[in-house]
Design a protein around this motif. Structure first.
Motif, PDB file in Angstrom:
ATOM      1  N   CYS A 602      -2.435 -11.335   4.215  1.00 43.06           N
ATOM      2  CA  CYS A 602      -3.281 -10.481   3.351  1.00 43.06           C
ATOM      3  C   CYS A 602      -2.962 -10.842   1.913  1.00 43.06           C
ATOM      4  CB  CYS A 602      -3.003  -9.011   3.613  1.00 43.06           C
ATOM      5  SG  CYS A 602      -4.061  -7.895   2.655  1.00 43.06           S
ATOM      6  N   VAL A 603      -3.963 -11.284   1.180  1.00 43.87           N
ATOM      7  CA  VAL A 603      -3.798 -11.662  -0.233  1.00 43.87           C
ATOM      8  C   VAL A 603      -4.251 -10.474  -1.086  1.00 43.87           C
ATOM      9  CG1 VAL A 603      -4.357 -13.333  -2.020  1.00 43.87           C
ATOM     10  CG2 VAL A 603      -4.244 -14.043   0.390  1.00 43.87           C
ATOM     11  N   LEU A 614       2.454   0.173   2.978  1.00 45.55           N
ATOM     12  CA  LEU A 614       2.424  -0.601   4.214  1.00 45.55           C
ATOM     13  C   LEU A 614       3.269   0.117   5.245  1.00 45.55           C
ATOM     14  CD1 LEU A 614       1.488  -3.148   5.687  1.00 45.55           C
ATOM     15  CD2 LEU A 614       3.570  -4.297   4.846  1.00 45.55           C
ATOM     16  N   LEU A 615       2.594   0.523   6.345  1.00 48.50           N
ATOM     17  CA  LEU A 615       3.276   1.192   7.446  1.00 48.50           C
ATOM     18  C   LEU A 615       3.483   0.190   8.565  1.00 48.50           C
ATOM     19  CD1 LEU A 615       4.358   3.695   8.945  1.00 48.50           C
ATOM     20  CD2 LEU A 615       1.975   4.215   9.599  1.00 48.50           C
ATOM     21  N   ALA A 616       4.740  -0.191   8.799  1.00 44.58           N
ATOM     22  CA  ALA A 616       5.066  -1.168   9.836  1.00 44.58           C
ATOM     23  C   ALA A 616       4.985  -0.508  11.209  1.00 44.58           C
ATOM     24  CB  ALA A 616       6.459  -1.740   9.595  1.00 44.58           C
ATOM     25  N   PRO A 617       4.835  -1.302  12.254  1.00 47.54           N
ATOM     26  CA  PRO A 617       4.771  -0.715  13.608  1.00 47.54           C
ATOM     27  C   PRO A 617       5.995   0.112  13.970  1.00 47.54           C
ATOM     28  CG  PRO A 617       4.057  -3.000  13.635  1.00 47.54           C
ATOM     29  CD  PRO A 617       4.611  -2.753  12.283  1.00 47.54           C
ATOM     30  N   ASP A 618       7.164  -0.211  13.385  1.00 47.36           N
ATOM     31  CA  ASP A 618       8.367   0.543  13.694  1.00 47.36           C
ATOM     32  C   ASP A 618       8.497   1.826  12.878  1.00 47.36           C
ATOM     33  OD1 ASP A 618       8.787  -0.509  11.227  1.00 47.36           O
ATOM     34  OD2 ASP A 618      10.659  -1.563  11.741  1.00 47.36           O
ATOM     35  N   PRO A 624       4.865  -2.736  -1.024  1.00 49.79           N
ATOM     36  CA  PRO A 624       5.194  -4.131  -1.331  1.00 49.79           C
ATOM     37  C   PRO A 624       5.045  -4.433  -2.812  1.00 49.79           C
ATOM     38  CG  PRO A 624       3.736  -3.984   0.567  1.00 49.79           C
ATOM     39  CD  PRO A 624       3.786  -2.625  -0.038  1.00 49.79           C
ATOM     40  N   VAL A 625       5.923  -5.308  -3.258  1.00 51.67           N
ATOM     41  CA  VAL A 625       5.880  -5.730  -4.664  1.00 51.67           C
ATOM     42  C   VAL A 625       4.697  -6.672  -4.835  1.00 51.67           C
ATOM     43  CG1 VAL A 625       7.103  -6.902  -6.504  1.00 51.67           C
ATOM     44  CG2 VAL A 625       8.363  -5.470  -4.881  1.00 51.67           C
ATOM     45  N   VAL A 626       3.794  -6.283  -5.683  1.00 51.06           N
ATOM     46  CA  VAL A 626       2.587  -7.059  -5.952  1.00 51.06           C
ATOM     47  C   VAL A 626       2.532  -7.304  -7.447  1.00 51.06           C
ATOM     48  CG1 VAL A 626       0.071  -7.127  -5.757  1.00 51.06           C
ATOM     49  CG2 VAL A 626       1.439  -5.999  -3.984  1.00 51.06           C
ATOM     50  N   GLY A 627       2.074  -8.492  -7.831  1.00 53.81           N
ATOM     51  CA  GLY A 627       1.970  -8.807  -9.244  1.00 53.81           C
ATOM     52  C   GLY A 627       1.144  -7.772 -10.004  1.00 53.81           C
ATOM     53  N   VAL A 628       1.723  -7.264 -11.095  1.00 51.31           N
ATOM     54  CA  VAL A 628       1.066  -6.203 -11.875  1.00 51.31           C
ATOM     55  C   VAL A 628       0.210  -6.827 -12.962  1.00 51.31           C
ATOM     56  CG1 VAL A 628       1.429  -4.180 -13.320  1.00 51.31           C
ATOM     57  CG2 VAL A 628       2.969  -4.638 -11.405  1.00 51.31           C
ATOM     58  N   SER A 629      -1.017  -6.335 -13.076  1.00 53.20           N
ATOM     59  CA  SER A 629      -1.940  -6.779 -14.111  1.00 53.20           C
ATOM     60  C   SER A 629      -2.546  -5.558 -14.777  1.00 53.20           C
ATOM     61  CB  SER A 629      -3.040  -7.659 -13.508  1.00 53.20           C
ATOM     62  OG  SER A 629      -2.484  -8.813 -12.909  1.00 53.20           O
ATOM     63  N   LEU A 644       0.789 -11.228   1.515  1.00 57.06           N
ATOM     64  CA  LEU A 644       1.605 -10.381   2.374  1.00 57.06           C
ATOM     65  C   LEU A 644       1.405 -10.840   3.813  1.00 57.06           C
ATOM     66  CD1 LEU A 644       0.781  -6.848   0.845  1.00 57.06           C
ATOM     67  CD2 LEU A 644       2.674  -8.387   0.250  1.00 57.06           C
ATOM     68  N   ARG A 645       2.501 -11.097   4.506  1.00 55.47           N
ATOM     69  CA  ARG A 645       2.441 -11.447   5.915  1.00 55.47           C
ATOM     70  C   ARG A 645       2.572 -10.157   6.715  1.00 55.47           C
ATOM     71  NH1 ARG A 645       3.268 -16.213   8.527  1.00 55.47           N
ATOM     72  NH2 ARG A 645       2.209 -16.979   6.654  1.00 55.47           N
ATOM     73  N   LEU A 646       1.479  -9.750   7.363  1.00 56.60           N
ATOM     74  CA  LEU A 646       1.436  -8.467   8.051  1.00 56.60           C
ATOM     75  C   LEU A 646       1.736  -8.639   9.527  1.00 56.60           C
ATOM     76  CD1 LEU A 646      -1.764  -6.852   6.437  1.00 56.60           C
ATOM     77  CD2 LEU A 646       0.618  -6.790   5.651  1.00 56.60           C
TER      78      LEU A 646
END
Length: 841
Positions: A602-603, A614-618, A624-629, A644-646
């Motif tokens: 996911c970009v 982001l809610l993981a299966p567990d 997640p840290v995403v570039g701020v603009s 992001l690798r989901l």
């Protein structure tokens, strides 16, 4: 002292008059004393002369001496001795021929006496008759008092006369010797009288303040006029309870008899309370309200002793009945004014019609009325403009005493006999148009409404009507904005490969905002997930949101990377603000994410927007840290993308700041609350997540609208993907075409084999001929069949009409005819030409 001698003051005049009177009295007394002294002296002189003369005449030997040859020799020594002994001036003895035999003056002895005429005529005859005579002798230069006594022999024969004289000057000298004592006494009396007069005049001057008679008369006239003309009763009561003075107003207020003055207050026929108040203790009374008959009197009592005069009390009475009535009216007017002021503060604080009606009801009960009902026309309650044709009422608020019946819209009137109290029905009108009616009621036992209350009720209704109309207009505009916004938002999200989507949109309590969301299908089974927030509220924000949503869909159709999509959207926002085509929307935020179900990547790119959760299966929740603009429209900064690798089964939660931010707490608190709610919902689907988040994480009555988009991700199964590496040789096209046909047969898509072979032949041949290595082919089987041919060049083919004489240029035309959709997208390694075919039914 100067005031005492001034003839202009009353005290000075009285002092001078009294001093003159005393002077006259003293002078008169002195004169009287002198006269009395002189009269007394003369009487004493008469008595002395009579006594001396009678004694001398009756002395033995006097008559025989007169008969002797030389009487002078015998009588002269005796006469001299008597003169010296008695203090008389002379003792003269005459014979019957009035020859002087003795005299204090020797020259007169032996000479005849020539009496004055009055003596000759009046005295001598009486002497000859044998009588004693006292008389006054007046001669030039001499005046005396004399007594003449006849001298008789033993046989009664007259032998002569003895005359005793005492001069008036001698008498006056006796009086004069006493005159200093008289004058001294008179002077002392005069001084004492002057001192007493001065003392009295000084006290009078102090009492009259040095005023003259004219001023005193004018002051008395003025005081008398004021005393009897003033509309305040004045009583002066002595220490023993007698009424000393009462003016006309006091007589009127207390109904006093004509002969009230100088009588005891207890005997004037007043009630016990009034008598007790007038004859109370020595304590001062200030503005005490006392009922007297049908009047209310304001009573003041003060002692007069500190201000001069006899010890007494002065009582003033003022009829305050009208004042109390006026004060009651003023107090009622003040209550109405405060109620109107409070109405301005409390009615219309929200743009909700129901709440506005409730505010009116809460305001008037129980202070103004015991019960109130507010009814609106049904079309007004729906936010519509009143047409005047539908008079169906809808009750919006009721409080206090229940209603019994209704009121007409057309007017307001005082009544209420049906429920035992009073009622006022007032129409709610704005610009001459009826919106509804409000009824005010008072329960039995409470004063009925007055005309002033009706005016107040109409004013309250007028103010409430304005607020209700504002709320109605807002309701209508809000409804239009909501309808517009809903029309601009996606009604249904598309079903996408490897994605399960759910959303919520909650408008703000203050009105519709500019939040939006979207799910945009992209080539290669990818999906663009968008959530944005336009600054502002209302229709303008909804319109701006629609423009941005349309723009971002257009940019997404170009299949640009997320950072480029936001970059172009940023330029568009800045351009729109520069043109001034609408409200300024710089500062709007957006998150744009593209999910690829084949790779599970996911970009994500942000423009001033909160990071997704982001809610993981567990059950682990992260941001997640995403570039701020910066937000859109700011410019000057590039946008960044983060991959992001989901993990399959993860849920990506996109939201606007209204979900986690409010004015009473920091955004970190809202984010932590969201994290907690998501962790508790691990394993739940997107719909359950949306429901839980809006129920638990959202603050009550949010100030901003909320857009929430939840996507649970999976990946496309590996057996649904086929890939080939193609050599840069036209001979390699046939093997790829054959393998693709076999795979389609495996997928049960043999019907699409011919068209797919033609499409692959054309696209692979063009890639080999016009592109660069590496050339790849990928088939994706899901809800449609996707064919992708990629190479390392950035040149893209263009569809055009081939001429009849052209040998080429018809390949892309065939592809466009055989495929449902086709296009080109650019990657970091080159380009991808894709086409999509619908699966056979």
């Amino acid at each position: 002292m100067r005031s005492l001698l001034s003839v202009r003051s009353l005290a000075g005049r009285i002092f001078l008059i009294e001093l003159l009177i005393v002077l006259v009295l003293v002078a008169s007394a002195v004169a009287t004393l002198v006269v009395q002294a002189r009269s007394s002296a003369e009487n004493d002189a008469r008595r002395v002369t009579q006594s001396v003369a009678a004694t001398f005449a009756n002395t033995s030997g006097v008559a025989q001496a007169l008969q002797g040859p030389n009487p002078t020799a015998v009588l002269q020594p005796q006469a001299t001795a008597v003169e010296l002994a008695t203090g008389v001036d002379s003792v003269v003895v005459f014979n019957t021929d009035f020859i002087q035999l003795t005299s204090p003056y020797p020259g007169y002895v032996g000479k005849p006496y020539a009496p004055p005429a009055n003596v000759k005529d009046k005295v001598v005859p009486q002497l000859r008759a044998g009588k004693t005579v006292t008389f006054t002798v007046s001669e030039p230069g001499y005046q005396s008092i004399a007594t003449a006594v006849p001298i008789f022999a033993a046989n009664g024969t007259p032998e002569g006369v003895v005359a005793v004289n005492i001069g008036v000057a001698k008498v006056n000298s006796v009086v004069g010797s006493n005159l200093p004592a008289v004058l001294g006494s008179a002077a002392a009396a005069l001084l004492l009288a002057a001192f007493g007069t001065a003392f009295a005049a000084r006290r009078l001057a102090r009492e009259t303040r040095g005023l003259g008679p004219t001023e005193l008369a004018r002051m008395y006239d003025h005081h008398s006029a004021v005393l009897h003309a003033v509309r305040e009763g004045v009583l002066i009561i002595s220490e023993d309870g007698r009424l000393l003075l009462a003016n006309d107003e006091a007589r009127r207020l207390l109904d006093l008899p004509a002969d009230a003055e100088q009588r005891s207050v207890a005997e004037l026929g007043l009630d016990a309370g009034t008598v007790a108040l007038l004859l109370g203790s020595d304590d001062e009374v200030t503005d005490a309200i006392h009922p007297a008959g049908d009047r209310l009197l304001a009573v003041n009592r003060r002692p007069t002793a500190p201000y001069g005069g006899l010890p007494s009390n002065v009582v003033t009475l003022r009829d305050s009945t009208e004042l109390h009535e006026l004060a009651g009216r003023v107090e009622a007017a003040d209550r109405r004014s405060r109620l109107l002021h409070e109405a301005g503060m409390r009615i219309g604080r929200t743009l909700d019609m129901t709440r506005t009606c409730e505010e009116l009801a809460e305001l008037v009960v129980p202070g103004f009325a015991d019960g109130v009902t507010v009814d609106l026309l049904d079309e007004v309650a729906r936010g519509e403009e009143p047409s005047g044709a539908d008079w169906q009422l809808r009750r919006m608020a009721a409080r206090g005493t229940p209603a019994d019946g209704g009121s007409e819209i057309g007017g307001s009137e005082i009544g209420g006999s049906e429920i035992g109290g009073s009622e006022i029905g007032v129409p709610l009108r704005v610009r001459g148009t009826a919106l509804g009616v409000v009824e005010f009621r008072r329960a039995p036992g409470r004063a009925e409404f007055e005309p002033d209350d009706r005016v107040l009720a109409e004013e309250l209704a007028a103010r409430a009507a304005v607020s209700i109309d504002n709320a109605r207009r807002y309701t209508r505009e809000h409804g239009l904005a909501v309808a517009l916004q809903h029309s601009l938002l996606p009604r249904l999200l598309p079903e996408r490969t490897a994605l399960e989507l759910a959303y919520r949109y909650l408008p703000a309590h203050a009105g519709v905002g500019g939040d939006w969301f979207d799910a945009i299908p992209l080539p290669g089974l990818r999906t663009a997930l968008v959530v944005g927030d336009v600054v502002g509220h209302g229709i303008s924000a909804a319109v701006a949101m629609g423009r941005l949503r349309t723009s971002i869909r257009n940019f997404a159709a170009l299949d640009l990377p997320p950072d480029e999509v936001l970059g172009r959207l940023d330029e568009l926002v800045a351009q729109l603000d520069e043109e001034g085509a609408g409200p300024e929307i710089s500062g709007s935020t957006c998150v744009y994410a593209v999910y690829d179900p084949v790779s599970g990547d996911c970009v994500v790119s942000l423009a001033g927007h909160p990071r997704p959760a982001l809610l993981a299966p567990d059950g682990e929740v992260s941001f997640p840290v995403v570039g701020v603009s910066p937000p859109l429209g700011i410019g000057g900064h590039p946008f960044e993308s983060t991959v992001l690798r989901l993990t399959p089964g993860s849920s990506l939660v996109l939201f606007t700041d209204g979900l986690v931010e409010n004015r009473s707490e920091d955004i970190d608190v809202g984010l932590e609350r969201l994290r907690t709610v998501l962790a508790e919902q691990a394993g739940r689907g997107p719909e359950e997540l949306c429901e839980a988040v809006t129920r638990s994480a959202l603050v009550e009555r949010p100030a901003d609208d909320v857009a929430l988009l939840v996507a649970r991700t999976t990946v496309l199964a590996a057996d649904r993907v086929a890939e080939w590496q193609v050599a840069s040789d036209p001979a390699a096209v046939a093997p790829v075409r054959a393998e693709a046909a076999e795979r389609l047969a495996e997928w049960g898509l043999a019907e699409l084999g011919f068209a797919t072979e033609l499409i692959l032949s054309e696209l692979v041949t063009n890639a080999i001929r016009y592109g660069t290595s590496p050339v790849r082919v990928r088939l994706l089987h899901d809800t449609s069949l996707v064919c992708e041919v990629s190479d390392g060049s950035s040149t893209a083919p263009h569809l055009r009409w081939a001429k009849t004489t052209d040998e080429g240029g018809r390949g892309l035309f065939l592809v466009a005819q055989l495929a449902h959709r086709w296009g080109t997208r650019y990657t970091a390694q080159g380009k991808v030409i894709w086409c999509e075919q619908l699966l056979p039914e």
